[in-house]
Design a protein around this motif. Structure first.
Motif, PDB file in Angstrom:
ATOM      1  N   THR A   1       0.822  -1.210   0.000  1.00 14.11           N
ATOM      2  CA  THR A   1       0.000   0.000   0.000  1.00 14.11           C
ATOM      3  C   THR A   1       0.855   1.260   0.000  1.00 14.11           C
ATOM      4  O   THR A   1       1.964   1.290   0.547  1.00 14.11           O
ATOM      5  N   ALA A   2       0.302   2.303  -0.613  1.00 13.18           N
ATOM      6  CA  ALA A   2       0.924   3.628  -0.638  1.00 13.18           C
ATOM      7  C   ALA A   2      -0.078   4.625  -0.083  1.00 13.18           C
ATOM      8  O   ALA A   2      -1.189   4.749  -0.604  1.00 13.18           O
ATOM      9  N   SER A   3       0.318   5.341   0.973  1.00 12.91           N
ATOM     10  CA  SER A   3      -0.575   6.323   1.589  1.00 12.91           C
ATOM     11  C   SER A   3       0.236   7.524   2.047  1.00 12.91           C
ATOM     12  O   SER A   3       1.464   7.459   2.158  1.00 12.91           O
ATOM     13  N   SER A   4      -0.459   8.622   2.311  1.00 12.90           N
ATOM     14  CA  SER A   4       0.220   9.876   2.638  1.00 12.90           C
ATOM     15  C   SER A   4       1.148   9.743   3.837  1.00 12.90           C
ATOM     16  O   SER A   4       2.210  10.361   3.904  1.00 12.90           O
ATOM     17  N   THR A   5       0.726   8.976   4.840  1.00 11.63           N
ATOM     18  CA  THR A   5       1.591   8.606   5.952  1.00 11.63           C
ATOM     19  C   THR A   5       1.422   7.113   6.184  1.00 11.63           C
ATOM     20  O   THR A   5       0.354   6.559   5.902  1.00 11.63           O
ATOM     21  N   PRO A   6       2.491   6.436   6.642  1.00 10.62           N
ATOM     22  CA  PRO A   6       3.834   6.933   6.929  1.00 10.62           C
ATOM     23  C   PRO A   6       4.617   7.235   5.653  1.00 10.62           C
ATOM     24  O   PRO A   6       4.098   7.007   4.558  1.00 10.62           O
ATOM     25  N   SER A   7       5.843   7.710   5.800  1.00 10.03           N
ATOM     26  CA  SER A   7       6.688   8.040   4.648  1.00 10.03           C
ATOM     27  C   SER A   7       7.389   6.791   4.126  1.00 10.03           C
ATOM     28  O   SER A   7       8.609   6.753   3.937  1.00 10.03           O
ATOM     29  N   ALA A   8       6.596   5.770   3.908  1.00  8.95           N
ATOM     30  CA  ALA A   8       7.118   4.494   3.414  1.00  8.95           C
ATOM     31  C   ALA A   8       5.945   3.682   2.892  1.00  8.95           C
ATOM     32  O   ALA A   8       4.830   3.765   3.418  1.00  8.95           O
ATOM     33  N   ALA A   9       6.208   2.891   1.862  1.00  7.02           N
ATOM     34  CA  ALA A   9       5.214   1.917   1.439  1.00  7.02           C
ATOM     35  C   ALA A   9       5.131   0.823   2.493  1.00  7.02           C
ATOM     36  O   ALA A   9       6.122   0.500   3.148  1.00  7.02           O
ATOM     37  N   GLN A  10       3.939   0.257   2.659  1.00  2.79           N
ATOM     38  CA  GLN A  10       3.736  -0.784   3.657  1.00  2.79           C
ATOM     39  C   GLN A  10       3.294  -2.086   2.998  1.00  2.79           C
ATOM     40  O   GLN A  10       2.849  -2.095   1.846  1.00  2.79           O
ATOM     41  N   SER A  11       3.405  -3.165   3.734  1.00  3.38           N
ATOM     42  CA  SER A  11       2.899  -4.453   3.264  1.00  3.38           C
ATOM     43  C   SER A  11       2.097  -5.107   4.380  1.00  3.38           C
ATOM     44  O   SER A  11       2.378  -4.912   5.569  1.00  3.38           O
ATOM     45  N   PHE A  12       1.073  -5.877   3.985  1.00  5.53           N
ATOM     46  CA  PHE A  12       0.211  -6.572   4.920  1.00  5.53           C
ATOM     47  C   PHE A  12      -0.077  -7.966   4.384  1.00  5.53           C
ATOM     48  O   PHE A  12      -0.193  -8.166   3.177  1.00  5.53           O
ATOM     49  N   VAL A  13      -0.215  -8.922   5.263  1.00  2.00           N
ATOM     50  CA  VAL A  13      -0.671 -10.252   4.888  1.00  2.00           C
ATOM     51  C   VAL A  13      -2.179 -10.177   4.674  1.00  2.00           C
ATOM     52  O   VAL A  13      -2.912  -9.754   5.575  1.00  2.00           O
ATOM     53  N   THR A  14      -2.658 -10.559   3.516  1.00  2.00           N
ATOM     54  CA  THR A  14      -4.074 -10.352   3.199  1.00  2.00           C
ATOM     55  C   THR A  14      -5.000 -11.157   4.110  1.00  2.00           C
ATOM     56  O   THR A  14      -6.117 -10.738   4.378  1.00  2.00           O
ATOM     57  N   ALA A  15      -4.526 -12.305   4.578  1.00  2.00           N
ATOM     58  CA  ALA A  15      -5.365 -13.125   5.449  1.00  2.00           C
ATOM     59  C   ALA A  15      -5.442 -12.576   6.871  1.00  2.00           C
ATOM     60  O   ALA A  15      -6.311 -12.980   7.641  1.00  2.00           O
ATOM     61  N   ALA A  16      -4.536 -11.646   7.215  1.00  2.00           N
ATOM     62  CA  ALA A  16      -4.512 -11.073   8.568  1.00  2.00           C
ATOM     63  C   ALA A  16      -3.973  -9.650   8.466  1.00  2.00           C
ATOM     64  O   ALA A  16      -2.778  -9.404   8.642  1.00  2.00           O
ATOM     65  N   LEU A  17      -4.848  -8.705   8.157  1.00  2.53           N
ATOM     66  CA  LEU A  17      -4.449  -7.341   7.821  1.00  2.53           C
ATOM     67  C   LEU A  17      -4.169  -6.445   9.036  1.00  2.53           C
ATOM     68  O   LEU A  17      -3.891  -5.261   8.869  1.00  2.53           O
ATOM     69  N   THR A  18      -4.213  -6.989  10.242  1.00  3.67           N
ATOM     70  CA  THR A  18      -4.173  -6.125  11.423  1.00  3.67           C
ATOM     71  C   THR A  18      -2.795  -5.556  11.736  1.00  3.67           C
ATOM     72  O   THR A  18      -2.686  -4.616  12.521  1.00  3.67           O
ATOM     73  N   LYS A  19      -1.747  -6.092  11.149  1.00  4.28           N
ATOM     74  CA  LYS A  19      -0.400  -5.620  11.462  1.00  4.28           C
ATOM     75  C   LYS A  19       0.412  -5.465  10.191  1.00  4.28           C
ATOM     76  O   LYS A  19       0.484  -6.383   9.372  1.00  4.28           O
ATOM     77  N   ALA A  20       1.054  -4.293  10.037  1.00  4.22           N
ATOM     78  CA  ALA A  20       1.900  -4.056   8.871  1.00  4.22           C
ATOM     79  C   ALA A  20       3.173  -4.882   8.960  1.00  4.22           C
ATOM     80  O   ALA A  20       3.705  -5.130  10.050  1.00  4.22           O
ATOM     81  N   GLY A  21       3.670  -5.325   7.785  1.00  3.98           N
ATOM     82  CA  GLY A  21       4.909  -6.081   7.719  1.00  3.98           C
ATOM     83  C   GLY A  21       6.072  -5.219   7.262  1.00  3.98           C
ATOM     84  O   GLY A  21       6.283  -4.118   7.762  1.00  3.98           O
ATOM     85  N   ARG A  22       6.807  -5.689   6.265  1.00  2.96           N
ATOM     86  CA  ARG A  22       7.962  -4.965   5.754  1.00  2.96           C
ATOM     87  C   ARG A  22       7.542  -3.614   5.179  1.00  2.96           C
ATOM     88  O   ARG A  22       6.480  -3.485   4.572  1.00  2.96           O
TER      89      ARG A  22
ATOM     90  N   TYR B   1       9.003   0.091   2.994  1.00  2.22           N
ATOM     91  CA  TYR B   1       9.935   0.512   1.947  1.00  2.22           C
ATOM     92  C   TYR B   1      10.022   2.033   1.997  1.00  2.22           C
ATOM     93  O   TYR B   1       9.087   2.734   1.599  1.00  2.22           O
ATOM     94  N   ASP B   2      11.148   2.546   2.461  1.00  2.00           N
ATOM     95  CA  ASP B   2      11.292   3.965   2.770  1.00  2.00           C
ATOM     96  C   ASP B   2      11.363   4.811   1.509  1.00  2.00           C
ATOM     97  O   ASP B   2      12.154   4.548   0.605  1.00  2.00           O
ATOM     98  N   THR B   3      10.527   5.845   1.449  1.00  2.00           N
ATOM     99  CA  THR B   3      10.527   6.785   0.327  1.00  2.00           C
ATOM    100  C   THR B   3      10.866   8.208   0.752  1.00  2.00           C
ATOM    101  O   THR B   3      11.000   9.083  -0.113  1.00  2.00           O
ATOM    102  N   GLY B   4      10.946   8.477   2.047  1.00  2.00           N
ATOM    103  CA  GLY B   4      11.305   9.803   2.522  1.00  2.00           C
ATOM    104  C   GLY B   4      10.179  10.806   2.491  1.00  2.00           C
ATOM    105  O   GLY B   4      10.282  11.892   3.040  1.00  2.00           O
ATOM    106  N   ALA B   5       9.103  10.485   1.834  1.00  2.00           N
ATOM    107  CA  ALA B   5       7.901  11.330   1.775  1.00  2.00           C
ATOM    108  C   ALA B   5       6.724  10.404   1.520  1.00  2.00           C
ATOM    109  O   ALA B   5       6.896   9.225   1.202  1.00  2.00           O
ATOM    110  N   GLY B   6       5.525  10.931   1.647  1.00  2.00           N
ATOM    111  CA  GLY B   6       4.345  10.105   1.527  1.00  2.00           C
ATOM    112  C   GLY B   6       4.193   9.466   0.162  1.00  2.00           C
ATOM    113  O   GLY B   6       4.107  10.172  -0.850  1.00  2.00           O
TER     114      GLY B   6
END
Length: 342
Positions: free
Chosen positions: A235-256, A258-263
């Motif tokens: 996922t890409a969202s305005s915050t945090p300043s990094a792309a996030q990943s989630f396990v689709t079967a259990a979306l409650t906690k972000a995984g790895r 990827y730092d972009t320095g801005a949203g």
């Protein structure tokens, strides 16, 4: 003043430490001026690239793989989101102002089908799932929902109101290339945003599997991509300043992350699922980043303009990225070296 478009180096770990691939070995990025100011989406079928003009335009621009304009598709009522079939022979176009989705042959550019989605639906977001073409729709606040076109049924049956959830704006669907039984749907234009994963039944019925926790996401979801197996959503969202990943079967906690320095405002996996392209709306510094899914940085690009939300597309062979900014298409050559995690 922003810097001109620039390809920065690829980073690969070798026996002697960090090896930096010389920039001169890479082809230069190409910039093509578009006939509209605010392009909405971009996709690549390989030999052709398609760029939609957006709700206030009536045109899709067609270029070759190198970015040279070769044709246009005209007379469309506000084309926004674009989606390709898995064989890349059909281009689907969301037409929110016409309450319809159009389909075109990618070689002849001839209209092959038109799917009315119903009065007052305004379909705006698309995701191709093989048998089903999913769409996020909604004309007014809190009227957003998910619909589908059953492409295997006679006359391509259209169904709406599939999740039982009211979305603030047309929700963002995402599908997996090799798993037709999972659908991710993201709530946009809210802070924090909410994401849902659904199991797709044999008839196209949706069963909710998981939902994000507000503490694990950020603000204003812009884009999402599923890996080919459907196990991970990026996922890409305005915050945090990094792309996030989630396990689709259990979306409650972000995984790895990827730092972009801005949203981040755009995200796209290459066809093999080994590399992740992330876009940012940073006013200064790099706009597009390429990572191995394991987290290793591969390349970054400065466009010299603001990247449009969701405005990234991979070439099918993974050698180029296409990025859309204000009145521009950028063709970005991606280093061929294999990164850790790719």
């Amino acid at each position: 003043m922003r810097k001109p478009a620039l390809l920065l180096t690829a980073l690969v770990t070798g026996l002697g430490g960090l090896l930096v691939a010389p920039a001169a070995a890479q082809a230069a990025p190409v910039v093509t001026t578009l006939p509209f100011a605010n392009p909405a989406d971009v996709v690549s079928s390989g030999d052709r690239v398609f760029i939609s003009g957006g709700r206030d335009e009536k045109q899709i621009v067609v270029t070759d793989a190198a970015g040279t304009i070769t044709a246009t598709v005209d007379g469309l009522d506000g084309p926004t989101d674009l989606e390709l079939s898995h064989d890349r022979r059909t281009l689907y176009v969301a037409l929110p102002r016409a309450n319809a989705i159009a389909a075109f042959d990618t070689q002849t550019l001839v209209l092959s089908a038109r799917y009315p989605t119903g009065a007052g639906t305004c379909p705006d977001k698309l995701a191709f799932g093989g048998r089903h073409l999913w769409f996020g729709y909604g004309c007014e606040a809190w009227q957003g929902e998910v619909g589908r076109v059953d492409l295997a049924r006679p006359f391509s049956v259209v169904a709406t109101r599939l999740t039982g959830i009211s979305f603030f704006t047309p929700p963002l669907p995402a599908t997996a290339a090799r798993n037709g039984s999972v659908l991710f749907v993201g709530q946009q234009s809210l802070s924090p945003w909410t994401g849902y994963s659904f199991a797709i039944g044999a008839t196209g019925a949706l069963t909710k599997v998981s939902q994000t926790d507000h503490g694990s996401v950020g603000s204003d979801l812009w884009d999402a991509a599923l890996d080919p197996t459907g196990e991970t959503v990026y996922t890409a969202s305005s915050t945090p300043s990094a792309a996030q990943s989630f396990v689709t079967a259990a979306l409650t906690k972000a995984g790895r992350t990827y730092d972009t320095g801005a949203g981040p405002n755009a995200i796209e996996l290459n066809p093999g699922g080994s590399r992740l392209a992330v876009g940012s709306d940073a006013p200064y510094g790099p706009d597009v980043f390429v990572f191995g899914v394991g987290g290793t940085a591969v390349a970054r690009f400065e466009l010299g303009t603001i990247l449009r939300p969701g405005g990234l597309a991979w070439a099918p062979d993974g050698r180029r990225l296409y990025a859309i900014g204000t009145a521009q298409l950028h063709v970005l050559p991606v280093p061929a070296g294999v990164s850790v995690g790719a």
